[in-house]
Structures are given as C-alpha cells and as structure tokens.
Design a protein around this motif. Sequence first.
Motif, PDB file in Angstrom:
ATOM      1  N   LEU A  18      11.197  -0.951   0.291  1.00 35.54           N
ATOM      2  CA  LEU A  18      10.122  -0.592   1.106  1.00 35.54           C
ATOM      3  C   LEU A  18       9.317  -1.547   1.951  1.00 35.54           C
ATOM      4  N   LEU A  19       9.432  -2.962   1.355  1.00 36.37           N
ATOM      5  CA  LEU A  19       9.082  -3.876   2.276  1.00 36.37           C
ATOM      6  C   LEU A  19      10.196  -5.176   3.449  1.00 36.37           C
ATOM      7  N   ASP A 168       5.519   9.617  -8.964  1.00 37.25           N
ATOM      8  CA  ASP A 168       4.586   9.441  -7.755  1.00 37.25           C
ATOM      9  C   ASP A 168       4.112   8.028  -7.724  1.00 37.25           C
ATOM     10  N   SER A 169       4.374   6.640  -8.389  1.00 42.13           N
ATOM     11  CA  SER A 169       4.382   6.094  -8.867  1.00 42.13           C
ATOM     12  C   SER A 169       5.263   4.773  -9.375  1.00 42.13           C
ATOM     13  N   VAL A 187       4.304   0.182  -6.533  1.00 39.06           N
ATOM     14  CA  VAL A 187       4.950   1.228  -5.512  1.00 39.06           C
ATOM     15  C   VAL A 187       3.849   2.664  -5.518  1.00 39.06           C
ATOM     16  N   HIS A 188       3.024   3.465  -5.128  1.00 40.86           N
ATOM     17  CA  HIS A 188       2.471   4.316  -5.132  1.00 40.86           C
ATOM     18  C   HIS A 188       2.963   5.518  -3.960  1.00 40.86           C
ATOM     19  N   HIS A 189       3.351   6.579  -3.934  1.00 42.14           N
ATOM     20  CA  HIS A 189       3.534   7.389  -3.169  1.00 42.14           C
ATOM     21  C   HIS A 189       2.019   8.262  -3.100  1.00 42.14           C
ATOM     22  N   SER A 196       4.338   9.187   2.521  1.00 44.25           N
ATOM     23  CA  SER A 196       3.787   8.402   2.978  1.00 44.25           C
ATOM     24  C   SER A 196       3.592   7.749   1.192  1.00 44.25           C
ATOM     25  N   ALA A 197       3.838   6.634   1.703  1.00 38.15           N
ATOM     26  CA  ALA A 197       3.737   5.177   0.436  1.00 38.15           C
ATOM     27  C   ALA A 197       2.925   3.809   0.731  1.00 38.15           C
ATOM     28  N   GLY A 198       2.352   3.303  -0.299  1.00 42.21           N
ATOM     29  CA  GLY A 198       2.145   2.082  -0.508  1.00 42.21           C
ATOM     30  C   GLY A 198       2.813   1.514  -1.296  1.00 42.21           C
ATOM     31  N   VAL A 199       3.144  -0.083  -0.824  1.00 43.74           N
ATOM     32  CA  VAL A 199       3.378  -1.371  -2.084  1.00 43.74           C
ATOM     33  C   VAL A 199       2.501  -2.594  -1.675  1.00 43.74           C
ATOM     34  N   ALA A 200       2.491  -3.070  -2.769  1.00 42.85           N
ATOM     35  CA  ALA A 200       1.970  -4.828  -3.259  1.00 42.85           C
ATOM     36  C   ALA A 200       3.093  -4.923  -3.896  1.00 42.85           C
TER      37      ALA A 200
END
Length: 276
Positions: A18-19, A168-169, A187-189, A196-200
């Motif tokens: 993702l990154l 979802d994560s 990672v979280h959808h 859509s998804a976010g990542v840290a």
Amino acid sequence: MSKGPGLFSEIGKKAKDLLTKDYSCDQKFTVATYSENGLALTSTAVKKGGLSTGDVATQFKYKNALVDIKVDTESNVSTTITFTEILPSTKTIASFKLPDYNSGKLEVQYFHEHATFTTAVAPNQSPIIDLSATLGTPTFAFGAETGYEAKSGSFTKYNAGFSVTQPDSSFSMILADKGDTLKASYVHHLDQMKRSAGVADITRRFSLNENTFTVGGSYAVDPQTVIKARLNNHGKLGALLQHELKPKSVLTVSSEFDTKTLDKNPRFGLSLALKP
C-alpha cells in the motif's frame, strides 16, 4: 496449496504494498502479448534519469512447471523455473542468471494447514543457506528467518515477526536487521467492498536512534481508477493515480516531493502497461 499462515515474507506485505507498490519516478513502458497455448511475451523499456534500459521476457507453462526467461540490454539472461506439487504441498523454485555462473539459487517451499517452511540454497563460491518458518493460521501467524554463510561460518541475517489479520484490518510487527530495526504497521479497510484503506507504518533504527513514521491510503474512485497517497515525518509526500484504460492495460502517474524544501521541483513518474 493449503490455507495456512502464509510465508514469512508475507508478514507486513499488505502495508508495504500500500505504501510502495506502483510508486516510481521513472518512465516505464510495457507491452505484453499472449498466445492461445499460454505463451506470454513481455517487452519493457525504462528511462531512469538519463539512463535507458530494457528487457524482453517470456513465460510459458508445461504441465506443473512455469518457466520465466528474461534478457536485458546488458546481455544478462535470467531464468526462473517454478515447479508445483513435485511433492504434496510443495513449490520448488530454481533460478540462475547468465553470465554470472555463481548466481544460481534453489528454493523449496512447504505449505501445511498450520505452518509453512522455506529452504533456499545459493551454491556459489561461498554457499548461503536461508531458512524460514511460519506457524499459526490465516488469522494469526508468527515466524522467523535466518541466513547462514558456510564459508565464514556466520549468520547473514536473523529476523522474526508476527501478524494479526482480520477481514477489515491487518497488523504486523517485524524485528529485522539482526535486531537493529523494529517495524510495525497497521492497515484498515474503511468499507466492506475494500474500495478505500488507510495504513500507518513506524520504523525504529536503534543504531541510528532514528524513527520513521509513514501514513498513507488508497481510494478507488471507480472500478477503473485508484488514487493513493503517502507522507512520512521527514516531509516526503507521494501521490499516485492509476487508471485501467481497458482490461489489464493500466496507466500510472506518480509524483513525489519534499515538503521541507518546496523550492525544489517535484519528481514525476509515468508507467504504461499494455496487455492486448
């Protein structure tokens, strides 16, 4: 193959893809063609800075063997042969590169319902043996890997990590570089369709007393278009737009610039992959 915990190399892969996946500041053009008997031919040209390179690759399948051959502009010939199910629940990968006769490598992967194992041997002048094992389930997995150089009698690497995967994560943590680097990612959808998804991601280098924190995300505007972005605590901002022109033919535009030095020009990358 069985539905087990996956290979050690897959721990943290979702966040890494993702990154980093498809981000590039080069110009790349790829054309792939396929025949009715399963033969694939791919031509790639890449311009990086003032240097241009290219390669031609072919792939074909015969029974339980998949053969990949690539020839580049430096006259290097890379060959990878993948065998599935020579033994039950195994995959065997043999690779070598000419004219580098010491580049040969043989890897065997074994998949079990609650464990996976890999063994890789590079029989060159200084043989290196890599081992990895992962235990658990598709939901929770713990693994470790190590590399041993026979000539010097020393370990080239030893890493360990674990992952927790939900519908979802996904969370993972890896201790790498012989204990010098600690890396954690999440990672979280944001929707059930995973549009859509976010990542840290946070990486700690103990020897340098340095932390790198990166956040990012992706969003599918429509079935053919995806946008991605990432930003780290050092001010590096990246963005990407990917559009499927037609099935399997993808145009990718990406950019990166330093928010701490806005006087410098941003870097841009363009990739066009055509698959008729």
